[in-house]
Scaffold this active site. Structure first.
Site, PDB file in Angstrom:
ATOM      1  N   GLU A 261       0.891  -1.181   0.000  1.00 51.86           N
ATOM      2  CA  GLU A 261       0.000   0.000   0.000  1.00 51.86           C
ATOM      3  C   GLU A 261       0.912   1.208   0.000  1.00 51.86           C
ATOM      4  O   GLU A 261       1.518   1.524   1.029  1.00 51.86           O
ATOM      5  CB  GLU A 261      -0.880   0.002   1.259  1.00 51.86           C
ATOM      6  CG  GLU A 261      -1.854  -1.145   1.349  1.00 51.86           C
ATOM      7  CD  GLU A 261      -2.979  -1.054   0.344  1.00 51.86           C
ATOM      8  OE1 GLU A 261      -3.089  -0.025  -0.352  1.00 51.86           O
ATOM      9  OE2 GLU A 261      -3.746  -2.023   0.239  1.00 51.86           O
TER      10      GLU A 261
ATOM     11  N   CYS B 279      -2.586   8.893   2.545  1.00 51.25           N
ATOM     12  CA  CYS B 279      -2.053   8.397   1.268  1.00 51.25           C
ATOM     13  C   CYS B 279      -3.004   8.604   0.110  1.00 51.25           C
ATOM     14  O   CYS B 279      -2.585   8.880  -1.010  1.00 51.25           O
ATOM     15  CB  CYS B 279      -1.754   6.911   1.404  1.00 51.25           C
ATOM     16  SG  CYS B 279      -3.162   5.998   2.048  1.00 51.25           S
TER      17      CYS B 279
ATOM     18  N   GLU C  44      -6.143  -4.426   0.582  1.00 51.98           N
ATOM     19  CA  GLU C  44      -6.507  -4.659   1.978  1.00 51.98           C
ATOM     20  C   GLU C  44      -8.031  -4.505   2.063  1.00 51.98           C
ATOM     21  O   GLU C  44      -8.660  -3.953   1.167  1.00 51.98           O
ATOM     22  CB  GLU C  44      -5.798  -3.648   2.882  1.00 51.98           C
ATOM     23  CG  GLU C  44      -4.287  -3.813   2.793  1.00 51.98           C
ATOM     24  CD  GLU C  44      -3.510  -3.159   3.914  1.00 51.98           C
ATOM     25  OE1 GLU C  44      -3.665  -1.941   4.099  1.00 51.98           O
ATOM     26  OE2 GLU C  44      -2.750  -3.871   4.602  1.00 51.98           O
TER      27      GLU C  44
HETATM   28  P1  NDP Z   1       8.244   4.772   4.618  1.00 56.96           P
HETATM   29  O1  NDP Z   1       8.192   4.012   3.339  1.00 56.96           O
HETATM   30  O2  NDP Z   1       9.377   5.650   4.859  1.00 56.96           O
HETATM   31  O3  NDP Z   1       8.170   3.778   5.858  1.00 56.96           O
HETATM   32  C1  NDP Z   1       7.150   2.806   5.951  1.00 56.96           C
HETATM   33  C2  NDP Z   1       7.628   1.690   6.884  1.00 56.96           C
HETATM   34  O4  NDP Z   1       8.635   0.929   6.234  1.00 56.96           O
HETATM   35  C3  NDP Z   1       8.253   2.200   8.186  1.00 56.96           C
HETATM   36  O5  NDP Z   1       7.908   1.321   9.222  1.00 56.96           O
HETATM   37  C4  NDP Z   1       9.729   2.137   7.855  1.00 56.96           C
HETATM   38  O6  NDP Z   1      10.540   2.119   8.997  1.00 56.96           O
HETATM   39  C5  NDP Z   1       9.795   0.849   7.071  1.00 56.96           C
HETATM   40  N1  NDP Z   1      10.940   0.698   6.193  1.00 56.96           N
HETATM   41  C6  NDP Z   1      11.704   1.651   5.635  1.00 56.96           C
HETATM   42  N2  NDP Z   1      12.654   1.096   4.848  1.00 56.96           N
HETATM   43  C7  NDP Z   1      12.486  -0.244   4.905  1.00 56.96           C
HETATM   44  C8  NDP Z   1      13.136  -1.375   4.300  1.00 56.96           C
HETATM   45  N3  NDP Z   1      14.163  -1.240   3.471  1.00 56.96           N
HETATM   46  N4  NDP Z   1      12.689  -2.619   4.589  1.00 56.96           N
HETATM   47  C9  NDP Z   1      11.640  -2.797   5.411  1.00 56.96           C
HETATM   48  N5  NDP Z   1      10.982  -1.767   6.016  1.00 56.96           N
HETATM   49  C10 NDP Z   1      11.397  -0.509   5.754  1.00 56.96           C
HETATM   50  O7  NDP Z   1       6.847   5.565   4.676  1.00 56.96           O
HETATM   51  P2  NDP Z   1       6.389   6.606   5.783  1.00 56.96           P
HETATM   52  O8  NDP Z   1       6.355   5.943   7.112  1.00 56.96           O
HETATM   53  O9  NDP Z   1       7.183   7.838   5.589  1.00 56.96           O
HETATM   54  O10 NDP Z   1       4.872   6.856   5.357  1.00 56.96           O
HETATM   55  C11 NDP Z   1       4.491   7.768   4.383  1.00 56.96           C
HETATM   56  C12 NDP Z   1       4.231   7.061   3.064  1.00 56.96           C
HETATM   57  O11 NDP Z   1       3.300   6.016   3.249  1.00 56.96           O
HETATM   58  C13 NDP Z   1       3.626   7.968   2.013  1.00 56.96           C
HETATM   59  O12 NDP Z   1       4.238   7.745   0.772  1.00 56.96           O
HETATM   60  C14 NDP Z   1       2.199   7.528   1.955  1.00 56.96           C
HETATM   61  O13 NDP Z   1       1.568   7.793   0.737  1.00 56.96           O
HETATM   62  C15 NDP Z   1       2.298   6.074   2.239  1.00 56.96           C
HETATM   63  N6  NDP Z   1       1.048   5.549   2.767  1.00 56.96           N
HETATM   64  C16 NDP Z   1       0.326   4.690   1.978  1.00 56.96           C
HETATM   65  C17 NDP Z   1      -0.912   4.234   2.402  1.00 56.96           C
HETATM   66  C18 NDP Z   1      -1.698   3.281   1.566  1.00 56.96           C
HETATM   67  O14 NDP Z   1      -2.565   2.611   2.119  1.00 56.96           O
HETATM   68  N7  NDP Z   1      -1.475   3.190   0.276  1.00 56.96           N
HETATM   69  C19 NDP Z   1      -1.479   4.665   3.669  1.00 56.96           C
HETATM   70  C20 NDP Z   1      -0.614   5.523   4.448  1.00 56.96           C
HETATM   71  C21 NDP Z   1       0.607   5.955   3.967  1.00 56.96           C
HETATM   72  P3  NDP Z   1      10.914   3.567   9.657  1.00 56.96           P
HETATM   73  O15 NDP Z   1       9.682   4.174  10.163  1.00 56.96           O
HETATM   74  O16 NDP Z   1      11.855   3.285  10.728  1.00 56.96           O
HETATM   75  O17 NDP Z   1      11.529   4.351   8.545  1.00 56.96           O
END
Ligand code: NDP
Length: 505
Positions: free
Chosen positions: A268, A302, A479
């Site tokens: 997502e 998002c 989802e």
């Molecule tokens: P990120 O992609 O930065 O982080 C998402 C999660 O992934 C965090 O828990 C992060 O850890 C973890 N993560 C980062 N790198 C890795 C890796 N290499 N391997 C495994 N896990 C990893 O997103 P944000 O938290 O900044 O959220 C914002 C983004 O999420 C926006 O782009 C938004 O559009 C999207 N989003 C999408 C939704 C949907 O349903 N389509 C809903 C809500 C948001 P850590 O926090 O420590 O960096």
């Protein structure tokens, strides 16, 4: 009332929240574990002050969680469906009972207005658990007839995948944990959730609720940490599936890593969704929809429609109403239930969003907002005022890139084909919406929009019964809805011979 007295009052207030914090960092094998990994402060975005600390999971804790998940899975996959459903329903009841406490915790972690977290974040999680309790209780395979020998027939069994991992974003921490874990548990899997590092707490409250509802140890666990912890879980051989909510770039990394062990993946991801407002739309409804699609959760949603296309014929009237209602939004103390706009989620995110806001007036005509306000008693917080910019060129950065903040980019159109083409001219495809009272146009246009989740005369409503997910670079899989049961199960086909075979060997 003098300012210094107010400031003291606010500081004293922020100390009152310690009773909400779970007394541990990880939740492993049915227990809160204080942990001894690296320590990280948890910041209240409204003040910029730390209100808690968590330890990130180290390798031993990851190994313990995997072992416990394997044991829990063996119990849970053999637990009768009705019993599983009872536990999910009881978890939902506990979440509803603790709604205010968990909503306050969610507001501390995210900065989102309590007005929102009280009615959306925890309640939607509970609704999700109730829905998947019902879906899980009636899941079944199929009896299949075919023209085999001697009346042979077949059937399918829906079976769990094993240990599933959920990795969450920081904007809807508890809702994301529920959207991922409820269908996974309903299908009989074990689940490990890694919250975003900014928002570690509510997942621990969910783990406690699952445990108190009777979930066997190891079936739902929480590990804290950054992307590196997430990456270790994704790469783990014993993990059968990963579901991420996050940025498209993170989705790419996870997909690549999951390829090594051929894991099932749901993604997502981000978006830059369009909202098209035709000349016959109900103007007040459309203005409300555009605001909801840009300023709810301080624009950190998002599926937000950050490209609002308005028909030329109603542009002036639309802008007048939109600006009037936007400048009236109440920004300030997130714990005040009158507040409509809280701060951005972190200092780092504030830096990213304000860079866009600072440059936005060069890319179009500023209609309102974009300032960094000074909020008494909350001077250290990450505040920005909702901003509206009218843009003539769809190619400017604010009309193309995901800002993930309260920036509404307004564009105009006069032709249906043209606006559909422009709406689709993006690598994203998460969501889209239209406002019109022309029934046939509504369905005609929706059918042409390249987006996984669409609304007609509404925006950003996500009932658990409807699948949610993106086209193109906004994701893979769905989802919610019945489709989520497919995402957390696999089908076994069974051939049943009813008599001796004709001997060929
Ligand atoms: P990120 O992609 O930065 O982080 C998402 C999660 O992934 C965090 O828990 C992060 O850890 C973890 N993560 C980062 N790198 C890795 C890796 N290499 N391997 C495994 N896990 C990893 O997103 P944000 O938290 O900044 O959220 C914002 C983004 O999420 C926006 O782009 C938004 O559009 C999207 N989003 C999408 C939704 C949907 O349903 N389509 C809903 C809500 C948001 P850590 O926090 O420590 O960096």
């Amino acid at each position: 009332m003098c300012f210094s007295w107010l400031a003291v009052k606010k500081m004293a207030k922020s100390k009152q929240w310690s009773h909400l914090l779970p007394k541990g960092s990880q939740f492993i094998d049915g227990k809160l574990v204080s942990g001894d990994g690296d320590t990280h402060e948890v910041i209240y975005p409204a003040t910029g002050e730390a209100f808690g600390t968590v330890h990130w999971a180290h390798d031993d804790e990851i190994a313990q969680a995997i072992d416990a998940a394997q044991k829990g899975y063996e119990i849970w996959r053999n637990t009768p469906l009705a019993e599983r459903a009872d536990i999910l329903r009881e978890t939902a009841r506990l979440l509803r009972e603790q709604n205010r406490e968990i909503a306050e915790l969610e507001t501390l972690d995210t900065g989102k207005a309590l007005q929102e977290t009280l009615v959306v974040d925890i309640i939607s999680g509970a609704q999700c658990l109730e829905y998947f309790a019902a879906q899980g209780a009636v899941q079944s395979g199929e009896q299949v007839s075919f023209s085999g020998e001697a009346g042979d027939w077949g059937y399918t069994r829906r079976e769990p995948l094993g240990i599933c991992v959920g990795i969450g974003a920081w904007n809807y921490p508890l809702q994301i944990a529920c959207w991922k874990s409820a269908p996974a548990l309903a299908c009989g899997n074990a689940f490990i959730f890694k919250p975003a590092e900014l928002t570690p707490y509510s997942a621990l409250r969910l783990a406690q609720a699952y445990r108190d509802a009777g979930l066997p140890d190891g079936v739902f666990q929480v590990l804290q940490g950054d992307g590196a912890v997430g990456a270790k879980l994704v790469a783990h051989r014993q993990v059968a599936k990963v579901s991420l909510t996050g940025e498209t770039a993170t989705g790419t990394k996870i997909l690549k890593s999951a390829a090594d062990t051929i894991k099932n993946v749901t993604l997502e991801l981000g978006g830059k969704s369009p909202l098209i407002i035709f000349e016959d739309a109900d103007l007040d409804e459309a203005v409300g929809g555009a605001m909801l699609a840009n300023f709810y959760s301080t624009g950190q949603v998002c599926s937000n429609a950050t490209r609002v296309f308005v028909h030329e014929a109603i542009k002036d009237k639309f802008i007048n109403k939109l600006v009037e209602r936007t400048v009236a939004l109440k920004i300030g103390d997130p714990m005040d239930e009158e507040t409509q706009v809280g701060p951005l989620a972190s200092a780092q995110h504030f830096k990213k969003v304000t860079a866009y806001l600072d440059d936005a007036p060069k890319q179009g005509k500023l209609l309102c907002g974009g300032e960094v306000p000074r909020i008494e008693g909350f001077e250290g917080g990450y505040w920005v005022r909702p901003m509206i910019v009218e843009v003539e060129d769809d190619r400017v950065p604010i009309a193309r890139e995901e800002v993930f903040g309260p920036l509404l980019t307004l564009l105009t159109f006069s032709d249906e084909d043209d606006v559909v083409n422009r709406a689709n001219a993006t690598g994203y495809g998460l969501a889209a919406g239209i406002y019109t009272n022309d029934l046939t146009r509504a369905h005609r246009v929706i059918a042409r929009l390249q987006a996984g989740t669409c609304w007609i005369n509404a925006y950003n409503l996500t009932p658990i019964e409807l699948p949610f997910g993106g086209y193109k670079q906004s994701g893979i899989g769905r989802e919610n809805g019945k489709q989520a049961m497919d995402a957390y199960s696999q089908i076994k086909s069974v051939y049943v011979a009813m008599g001796p075979r004709v001997r060929t060997y």
